[in-house]
Design a protein around this motif. Structure first.
Motif, mmCIF file in Angstrom:
data_model
loop_
_atom_site.group_PDB
_atom_site.id
_atom_site.type_symbol
_atom_site.label_atom_id
_atom_site.label_comp_id
_atom_site.label_asym_id
_atom_site.label_seq_id
_atom_site.Cartn_x
_atom_site.Cartn_y
_atom_site.Cartn_z
ATOM 1 N N ALA A 70 0.835 -1.199 0.000
ATOM 2 C CA ALA A 70 0.000 0.000 0.000
ATOM 3 C C ALA A 70 0.866 1.243 0.000
ATOM 4 O O ALA A 70 2.002 1.223 0.488
ATOM 5 C CB ALA A 70 -0.911 0.003 1.229
ATOM 6 N N ASP A 71 0.344 2.333 -0.562
ATOM 7 C CA ASP A 71 0.988 3.629 -0.400
ATOM 8 C C ASP A 71 0.133 4.463 0.557
ATOM 9 O O ASP A 71 -1.000 4.109 0.862
ATOM 10 C CB ASP A 71 1.182 4.326 -1.749
ATOM 11 C CG ASP A 71 -0.118 4.898 -2.309
ATOM 12 O OD1 ASP A 71 -1.200 4.457 -1.878
ATOM 13 O OD2 ASP A 71 -0.047 5.777 -3.173
ATOM 14 N N THR A 72 0.705 5.549 1.062
ATOM 15 C CA THR A 72 -0.016 6.341 2.052
ATOM 16 C C THR A 72 -1.205 7.077 1.450
ATOM 17 O O THR A 72 -2.120 7.485 2.157
ATOM 18 C CB THR A 72 0.917 7.375 2.715
ATOM 19 O OG1 THR A 72 1.519 8.190 1.699
ATOM 20 C CG2 THR A 72 2.003 6.690 3.517
ATOM 21 N N GLY A 73 -1.234 7.237 0.123
ATOM 22 C CA GLY A 73 -2.336 7.941 -0.526
ATOM 23 C C GLY A 73 -3.642 7.183 -0.529
ATOM 24 O O GLY A 73 -4.700 7.774 -0.772
ATOM 25 N N GLY A 74 -3.593 5.848 -0.292
ATOM 26 C CA GLY A 74 -4.824 5.072 -0.232
ATOM 27 C C GLY A 74 -4.929 3.959 -1.247
ATOM 28 O O GLY A 74 -5.981 3.328 -1.362
ATOM 29 N N THR A 75 -3.869 3.668 -1.980
ATOM 30 C CA THR A 75 -3.908 2.638 -3.014
ATOM 31 C C THR A 75 -3.259 1.343 -2.529
ATOM 32 O O THR A 75 -2.153 1.365 -1.980
ATOM 33 C CB THR A 75 -3.187 3.112 -4.286
ATOM 34 O OG1 THR A 75 -3.815 4.300 -4.776
ATOM 35 C CG2 THR A 75 -3.240 2.045 -5.371
ATOM 36 N N VAL A 76 -3.953 0.228 -2.724
ATOM 37 C CA VAL A 76 -3.416 -1.105 -2.448
ATOM 38 C C VAL A 76 -3.125 -1.774 -3.778
ATOM 39 O O VAL A 76 -3.968 -1.765 -4.681
ATOM 40 C CB VAL A 76 -4.410 -1.950 -1.627
ATOM 41 C CG1 VAL A 76 -3.850 -3.352 -1.383
ATOM 42 C CG2 VAL A 76 -4.717 -1.271 -0.300
ATOM 43 N N THR A 77 -1.929 -2.355 -3.904
ATOM 44 C CA THR A 77 -1.483 -2.935 -5.169
ATOM 45 C C THR A 77 -0.985 -4.353 -4.951
ATOM 46 O O THR A 77 -0.296 -4.635 -3.967
ATOM 47 C CB THR A 77 -0.355 -2.088 -5.784
ATOM 48 O OG1 THR A 77 -0.814 -0.748 -5.970
ATOM 49 C CG2 THR A 77 0.083 -2.649 -7.125
ATOM 50 N N ALA A 78 -1.321 -5.235 -5.876
ATOM 51 C CA ALA A 78 -0.777 -6.591 -5.896
ATOM 52 C C ALA A 78 0.236 -6.689 -7.028
ATOM 53 O O ALA A 78 -0.030 -6.235 -8.147
ATOM 54 C CB ALA A 78 -1.886 -7.613 -6.086
ATOM 55 N N LEU A 79 1.414 -7.265 -6.735
ATOM 56 C CA LEU A 79 2.478 -7.387 -7.725
ATOM 57 C C LEU A 79 3.027 -8.804 -7.719
ATOM 58 O O LEU A 79 2.997 -9.496 -6.689
ATOM 59 C CB LEU A 79 3.624 -6.405 -7.443
ATOM 60 C CG LEU A 79 3.306 -4.924 -7.252
ATOM 61 C CD1 LEU A 79 3.150 -4.599 -5.780
ATOM 62 C CD2 LEU A 79 4.397 -4.061 -7.856
ATOM 63 N N GLU A 80 3.564 -9.206 -8.846
ATOM 64 C CA GLU A 80 4.245 -10.494 -8.925
ATOM 65 C C GLU A 80 5.615 -10.360 -8.280
ATOM 66 O O GLU A 80 6.391 -9.462 -8.616
ATOM 67 C CB GLU A 80 4.384 -10.916 -10.389
ATOM 68 C CG GLU A 80 4.945 -12.316 -10.565
ATOM 69 C CD GLU A 80 4.963 -12.738 -12.015
ATOM 70 O OE1 GLU A 80 6.000 -13.282 -12.453
ATOM 71 O OE2 GLU A 80 3.943 -12.504 -12.706
ATOM 72 N N LEU A 81 5.922 -11.257 -7.340
ATOM 73 C CA LEU A 81 7.151 -11.154 -6.571
ATOM 74 C C LEU A 81 8.400 -11.251 -7.457
ATOM 75 O O LEU A 81 9.344 -10.475 -7.294
ATOM 76 C CB LEU A 81 7.178 -12.248 -5.498
ATOM 77 C CG LEU A 81 8.458 -12.381 -4.668
ATOM 78 C CD1 LEU A 81 8.753 -11.081 -3.920
ATOM 79 C CD2 LEU A 81 8.339 -13.544 -3.693
#
Length: 400
Positions: A70-81
């Motif tokens: 997550a970033d502090t702006g409010g976005t949650v992201t899923a990424l390939e490791l």
């Protein structure tokens, strides 16, 4: 939150920041390393708005080859490791404080306005939102039935993970002054174990939310309120049947599940203990790193060469320890003797300025209002070390 408590927290944060600034080493002056470890950046990507100069320490969660961050702006992201490729991203429309926790195909994210959000790990779809007594600055923890989270007002709240309904809430007395921080509760078969600003580690019944035992790790002592701070800000950790925890202006201790102190030693810290290779490793409040024997508490070694660099929590990575600092370096130490084996500098590439005959750190002069350090806890994964910088960059580091 009451105005008086809010003002007290601001005073403590300002005081701690001032002390850290006064202790910071001159930029560019670094202790030598053996060079045996050669860190490489596998990939690097920007998540958006990083923690910056705020207190927030966002930690990513990793499961089955996927990163949830997550970033502090409010976005949650899923990424390939393995590659850093984005799988999905959702905007929760509120600043995020406590990072992301993963449990059984669900993600839990705490927002600044005192809300806990449950998301589906598969696609980020929102499942429920539940109001908390106050804001939470640490990750939630969960078992098969419930989610447990500690807020800055001294409460631990249990929510049903199916619908977010409150099951119980426990409130401990708060001192007049405290450091604005909490840890993630440790969940066992019967207990929810967490630390408080009173200097106590408290075990709550997981079903009923009532105290089963408590252990004092810090005793308020001193003339000023700052000197009397004894917060247990880090998360307790467990190995076998022993629980390890530490307090600011207090002790590091090994405690049984029944609440009996097996051993305790001096170890003032804001962070959590790290367990590896039969040892307990701790970043102390003076930025030295201390190693203790896991079973006896005997001190094995202490590394003091990084004092004043504003160190993060130490993270075990194979046979090494990784620790980051407020200038953007990640240092690698031997778990055997604490020797410095290597380091890498992580700062945003687009802002690189070359000054002839100057050190690498000097070439990365800080821009006004930017913080290029690393405060968030790093995560050891099967692909390498996951590092989230204050500038909002997420990077995967491997060692050669």
């Amino acid at each position: 939150m009451p105005l008086r408590r809010c003002l007290h927290q601001l005073i403590v944060i300002a005081g701690v920041a001032l002390l850290a600034a006064c202790a910071t080493t001159k930029e560019g002056v670094l202790p030598d390393t053996s060079g045996d470890v050669k860190p490489d950046v596998v990939w690097r990507t920007s998540l958006g708005e990083g923690p910056g100069v705020t207190y927030t320490r966002l930690k990513a969660a990793v499961n089955d080859g996927t990163i949830y961050a997550a970033d502090t702006g409010g976005t949650v992201t899923a990424l390939e490791l393995a590659t850093g490729d984005r799988l999905w991203s959702v905007d929760l429309e509120q600043p995020i404080l406590g990072g992301v926790s993963f449990s059984q195909d669900q993600l839990f994210v705490s927002l600044r306005e005192g809300t806990l959000v449950a998301l589906a790990a598969e696609d980020g779809s929102e499942q429920w939102r539940s109001m908390l007594p106050s804001e939470a600055v640490a990750q939630a923890a969960a078992d098969n039935k419930r989610v447990f989270i500690q807020t800055v007002d001294g409460r631990v709240t249990a929510l049903e993970r199916e619908d977010g309904e409150q099951a119980w809430s426990y409130e401990a007395g708060m001192p007049v002054l405290s450091v604005r921080g909490t840890g993630t509760p440790l969940i066992t078969d019967r207990l929810v174990i967490t630390g408080y600003a009173t200097g106590k580690l408290v075990a709550l019944d997981k079903v009923l939310g009532i105290p089963r035992w408590d252990v004092r790790l810090g005793v308020p002592d001193g003339r000023s309120e700052l000197e009397r701070l004894v917060d247990v800000d880090g998360s307790p950790v467990m190995d076998g049947r022993l629980i390890y925890a530490a307090a600011y202006h207090g002790k590091v201790a090994a405690i049984s599940e029944m609440g009996e102190v097996v051993w305790q030693e001096e170890g003032s810290t804001y962070t959590s203990p790290e367990l590896a290779l039969g040892s307990v490793y701790l970043t102390l409040d003076d930025d030295s790193i201390q190693s203790y024997d896991m079973m006896s508490g005997a001190r094995a070694w202490q590394q003091t060469a990084l004092k004043g660099r504003g160190l993060s929590q130490v993270t075990a990575m194979g046979t090494y320890l990784a620790v980051a600092d407020e200038e953007g370096y990640v240092h690698f130490l031997s778990q055997v003797d604490g020797g410095l084996e290597g380091r890498i500098l992580l700062r945003p590439r687009p802002l690189h300025i070359n000054y002839p005959h100057q050190s690498e750190a000097t070439n990365w002069r800080l821009s006004r209002g930017r913080d290029f350090g690393i405060r968030s806890n790093m995560v050891d994964t099967e692909e390498g070390l996951l590092v989230y910088t204050n500038a909002g960059d997420l990077a995967l580091i491997e060692l050669r």
